[in-house]
Design a protein around this motif. Structure first.
Motif, mmCIF file in Angstrom:
data_model
loop_
_atom_site.group_PDB
_atom_site.id
_atom_site.type_symbol
_atom_site.label_atom_id
_atom_site.label_comp_id
_atom_site.label_asym_id
_atom_site.label_seq_id
_atom_site.Cartn_x
_atom_site.Cartn_y
_atom_site.Cartn_z
ATOM 1 N N ASP A 252 0.834 -1.198 0.000
ATOM 2 C CA ASP A 252 0.000 0.000 0.000
ATOM 3 C C ASP A 252 0.877 1.259 0.000
ATOM 4 O OD1 ASP A 252 -2.254 -1.483 -0.030
ATOM 5 O OD2 ASP A 252 -2.870 -1.065 2.035
ATOM 6 N N ILE A 253 0.263 2.357 -0.402
ATOM 7 C CA ILE A 253 0.922 3.670 -0.358
ATOM 8 C C ILE A 253 0.149 4.546 0.624
ATOM 9 C CG2 ILE A 253 1.642 5.685 -1.672
ATOM 10 C CD1 ILE A 253 3.025 3.207 -2.632
ATOM 11 N N ASN A 254 0.838 5.081 1.600
ATOM 12 C CA ASN A 254 0.225 5.988 2.571
ATOM 13 C C ASN A 254 0.456 7.425 2.091
ATOM 14 O OD1 ASN A 254 -0.758 7.371 4.750
ATOM 15 N ND2 ASN A 254 0.751 6.628 6.217
ATOM 16 N N ILE A 255 -0.630 8.082 1.679
ATOM 17 C CA ILE A 255 -0.515 9.462 1.178
ATOM 18 C C ILE A 255 -0.461 10.408 2.369
ATOM 19 C CG2 ILE A 255 -1.559 11.223 -0.277
ATOM 20 C CD1 ILE A 255 -3.050 8.961 -1.724
ATOM 21 N N LEU A 256 0.690 10.992 2.593
ATOM 22 C CA LEU A 256 0.861 11.917 3.715
ATOM 23 C C LEU A 256 0.401 13.323 3.350
ATOM 24 C CD1 LEU A 256 4.387 10.803 5.023
ATOM 25 C CD2 LEU A 256 2.135 10.112 5.892
ATOM 26 N N VAL A 257 0.838 13.803 2.216
ATOM 27 C CA VAL A 257 0.483 15.155 1.772
ATOM 28 C C VAL A 257 0.091 15.094 0.305
ATOM 29 C CG1 VAL A 257 1.257 17.518 1.441
ATOM 30 C CG2 VAL A 257 2.052 16.231 3.434
ATOM 31 N N ASP A 258 -1.120 15.526 0.020
ATOM 32 C CA ASP A 258 -1.628 15.557 -1.359
ATOM 33 C C ASP A 258 -1.902 17.014 -1.736
ATOM 34 O OD1 ASP A 258 -2.868 15.267 -3.761
ATOM 35 O OD2 ASP A 258 -4.667 14.269 -2.989
ATOM 36 N N ARG A 259 -1.176 17.525 -2.700
ATOM 37 C CA ARG A 259 -1.317 18.935 -3.089
ATOM 38 C C ARG A 259 -2.039 19.074 -4.437
ATOM 39 N NH1 ARG A 259 1.961 21.019 0.885
ATOM 40 N NH2 ARG A 259 3.996 20.021 1.210
ATOM 41 N N SER A 260 -2.899 18.130 -4.745
ATOM 42 C CA SER A 260 -3.604 18.192 -6.027
ATOM 43 C C SER A 260 -4.499 19.424 -6.122
ATOM 44 C CB SER A 260 -4.425 16.925 -6.240
ATOM 45 O OG SER A 260 -5.307 16.695 -5.150
ATOM 46 N N ASP A 261 -4.938 19.979 -4.982
ATOM 47 C CA ASP A 261 -5.797 21.160 -4.996
ATOM 48 C C ASP A 261 -5.059 22.428 -4.569
ATOM 49 O OD1 ASP A 261 -8.022 19.664 -5.783
ATOM 50 O OD2 ASP A 261 -8.497 19.116 -3.719
ATOM 51 N N VAL A 262 -3.730 22.345 -4.481
ATOM 52 C CA VAL A 262 -2.934 23.486 -4.031
ATOM 53 C C VAL A 262 -2.324 24.184 -5.245
ATOM 54 C CG1 VAL A 262 -0.942 24.217 -2.662
ATOM 55 C CG2 VAL A 262 -2.422 22.363 -1.830
ATOM 56 N N HIS A 263 -2.431 25.488 -5.257
ATOM 57 C CA HIS A 263 -1.823 26.300 -6.315
ATOM 58 C C HIS A 263 -0.819 27.239 -5.654
ATOM 59 C CE1 HIS A 263 -4.870 24.794 -9.063
ATOM 60 N NE2 HIS A 263 -5.787 25.101 -8.154
ATOM 61 N N GLY A 264 0.440 27.073 -6.011
ATOM 62 C CA GLY A 264 1.472 27.823 -5.326
ATOM 63 C C GLY A 264 1.920 27.074 -4.084
ATOM 64 N N ALA A 265 2.645 27.756 -3.223
ATOM 65 C CA ALA A 265 3.123 27.137 -1.990
ATOM 66 C C ALA A 265 2.003 27.085 -0.956
ATOM 67 C CB ALA A 265 4.316 27.915 -1.446
ATOM 68 N N PRO A 266 2.012 26.098 -0.065
ATOM 69 C CA PRO A 266 0.963 26.010 0.948
ATOM 70 C C PRO A 266 1.143 27.044 2.046
ATOM 71 C CG PRO A 266 2.588 24.292 1.311
ATOM 72 C CD PRO A 266 2.971 24.971 0.032
ATOM 73 N N VAL A 267 0.044 27.487 2.605
ATOM 74 C CA VAL A 267 0.038 28.346 3.792
ATOM 75 C C VAL A 267 -0.850 27.666 4.811
ATOM 76 C CG1 VAL A 267 -0.555 30.590 4.761
ATOM 77 C CG2 VAL A 267 0.406 30.445 2.445
ATOM 78 N N ILE A 268 -0.258 27.203 5.895
ATOM 79 C CA ILE A 268 -0.980 26.438 6.915
ATOM 80 C C ILE A 268 -1.024 27.259 8.206
ATOM 81 C CG2 ILE A 268 -1.074 24.298 8.225
ATOM 82 C CD1 ILE A 268 -1.471 23.915 5.225
ATOM 83 N N PHE A 269 -2.238 27.474 8.715
ATOM 84 C CA PHE A 269 -2.390 28.126 10.017
ATOM 85 C C PHE A 269 -2.760 27.055 11.028
ATOM 86 C CE2 PHE A 269 -5.066 30.173 13.271
ATOM 87 C CZ PHE A 269 -4.135 31.068 13.784
ATOM 88 N N GLU A 270 -1.848 26.790 11.966
ATOM 89 C CA GLU A 270 -2.095 25.780 12.999
ATOM 90 C C GLU A 270 -2.609 26.467 14.260
ATOM 91 O OE1 GLU A 270 -3.120 23.042 14.763
ATOM 92 O OE2 GLU A 270 -1.933 22.164 13.113
ATOM 93 N N SER A 271 -3.909 26.333 14.488
ATOM 94 C CA SER A 271 -4.540 27.018 15.623
ATOM 95 C C SER A 271 -4.290 26.307 16.944
ATOM 96 C CB SER A 271 -6.049 27.146 15.368
ATOM 97 O OG SER A 271 -6.636 25.854 15.224
ATOM 98 N N ASN A 272 -3.968 25.016 16.884
ATOM 99 C CA ASN A 272 -3.752 24.243 18.118
ATOM 100 C C ASN A 272 -2.448 23.467 17.976
ATOM 101 O OD1 ASN A 272 -4.148 22.999 20.604
ATOM 102 N ND2 ASN A 272 -5.433 21.368 19.739
ATOM 103 N N PRO A 273 -1.310 24.148 18.163
ATOM 104 C CA PRO A 273 -0.018 23.531 17.892
ATOM 105 C C PRO A 273 0.457 22.564 18.980
ATOM 106 C CG PRO A 273 0.316 25.765 18.649
ATOM 107 C CD PRO A 273 -1.171 25.574 18.544
ATOM 108 N N THR A 274 -0.283 21.479 19.171
ATOM 109 C CA THR A 274 0.204 20.428 20.063
ATOM 110 C C THR A 274 1.286 19.639 19.331
ATOM 111 O OG1 THR A 274 -1.418 18.815 19.279
ATOM 112 C CG2 THR A 274 -2.073 20.226 21.119
ATOM 113 N N TYR A 275 1.979 18.794 20.060
ATOM 114 C CA TYR A 275 3.067 18.029 19.449
ATOM 115 C C TYR A 275 2.536 17.150 18.319
ATOM 116 C CZ TYR A 275 7.647 15.837 19.236
ATOM 117 O OH TYR A 275 8.878 15.426 18.819
ATOM 118 N N GLN A 276 1.432 16.453 18.562
ATOM 119 C CA GLN A 276 0.878 15.566 17.531
ATOM 120 C C GLN A 276 0.339 16.352 16.344
ATOM 121 O OE1 GLN A 276 -1.980 12.867 19.243
ATOM 122 N NE2 GLN A 276 -0.390 11.398 19.800
#
Length: 337
Positions: A252-276
């Motif tokens: 099997d292939i485990n897809i960790l990050v799929d950017r098929s709907d991303v245009h340009g570089a990603p911008v991620i806002f992590e509102s709850n930055p726990t370790y996990q």
């Protein structure tokens, strides 16, 4: 890129909104980074590998591999049961049977010259003395003269030496047969698998990580062709345990990050930055009273989702979780971001 930027200002001034807007404007001018996949490490299953594919192709690549494996579930058994393969396998088995029969004939002739027969028992072949052409019983043997018994025992010792040598030679022939059948099966399997993966290798030519995985995938299928031919790794006569992964999930292939709907570089806002949430987690399944896991149960965090782009976090929330900031610094220092 590669810098930490600290933004501060009075509450209610819109600094979070402005920061995200500026980051998105900048990201739109940047190339979309690669997708991330996790695949089995066939040489060490406890250390799976993360590999990259061009942006938006992760899901497509995973589906292609899935279709190849499904196709091989039919193609490999058919290939190993076709007339040509069975003829070549039969020729090897016939050659072994003829050589084995020749050795046993020689042994039986030697035994007959010494007045003995070769008898087959659950533990192997043993020389048996004969009296008037019939196997001697213990009673009839003891009725013989001491001189005759001594002569028979000498004959048994002589034949026993040859019997042991013949047994070793038959064992060698059997091992040779096993090796030759394995080689024949591997050749047929490699040909079938190579045809399926050859197209993928051509499509991803120049991508070393993908080509390396495809080579390892092919080698593992050749080595474990029994998984496709109905000879799974489980105990004979026992079906798969409820909740247990199938033998073929190793591909099997485990897809960790799929950017098929991303245009340009990603911008991620992590509102709850726990370790996990930031670094990901490894899920587990309950199986026969134990909790197990594998590479398909690795879940990514926002740090990987933002790789090649921008990760925005509220500094107050980060500082409330000291391991998060320490881990983030280590990841950046080790270029694991």
């Amino acid at each position: 890129p590669g810098y930490n930027i600290f933004v501060t200002g009075r509450d209610g001034t819109g600094k979070s909104t402005i920061t995200r807007d500026l980051a998105r404007r900048f990201a739109a001018t940047r190339p979309t980074p690669d997708d991330w996949l996790m695949v089995n490490n066939f040489k060490d299953e406890y250390r799976p590998r993360a590999i990259r594919v061009p942006a938006g192709q992760g899901s497509f690549f995973a589906r292609r591999i899935g279709r190849v494996v499904q196709d091989l579930e039919i193609a490999l058994p058919n290939a190993l049961e076709n007339e040509s393969h069975l003829e070549r396998k039969g020729a090897l088995e016939k050659n072994y049977a003829e050589n084995r029969a020749r050795l046993l004939d020689q042994l039986e002739k030697l035994a007959a010259d010494h007045g003995l027969q070769i008898s087959r028992t659950p533990s192997g072949f043993v020389p048996v003395p004969t009296i008037e052409g019939k196997p001697a019983t213990q009673e009839s043997f003891l009725r013989l003269s001491e001189e005759k018994r001594a002569q028979i025992e000498q004959s048994i010792a002589a034949v026993q030496t040859e019997l042991e040598a013949t047994g070793k030679e038959i064992g060698r022939l059997k091992q040779t047969l096993h090796n030759e059948i394995e080689k024949l099966t591997a050749e047929e399997t490699r040909f079938v698998v190579g045809n399926r993966l050859g197209i993928l290798k051509e499509e991803y030519r120049g991508l070393a990580e993908i080509l390396g995985f495809l080579e390892e995938l092919q080698d593992d299928i050749v080595e474990n062709v029994a998984l496709f031919a109905g000879g799974g790794a489980g105990d004979e006569g026992r079906g798969p345990q409820p909740g247990a992964p199938s033998d073929l999930e190793r591909y099997d292939i485990n897809i960790l990050v799929d950017r098929s709907d991303v245009h340009g570089a990603p911008v991620i806002f992590e509102s709850n930055p726990t370790y996990q949430n930031l670094f990901g987690r490894i899920e587990k399944r309950a199986l026969m009273g134990a909790r197990t896991s594998d590479f398909t149960m690795v879940k990514p965090g926002s740090l990987l989702a933002a790789a090649g782009g921008t990760l925005i976090m509220e500094i107050e929330q980060v500082l409330l979780n000291p391991p998060v900031w320490d881990g983030r610094k280590r990841a950046q220092q080790n270029k694991q971001h």
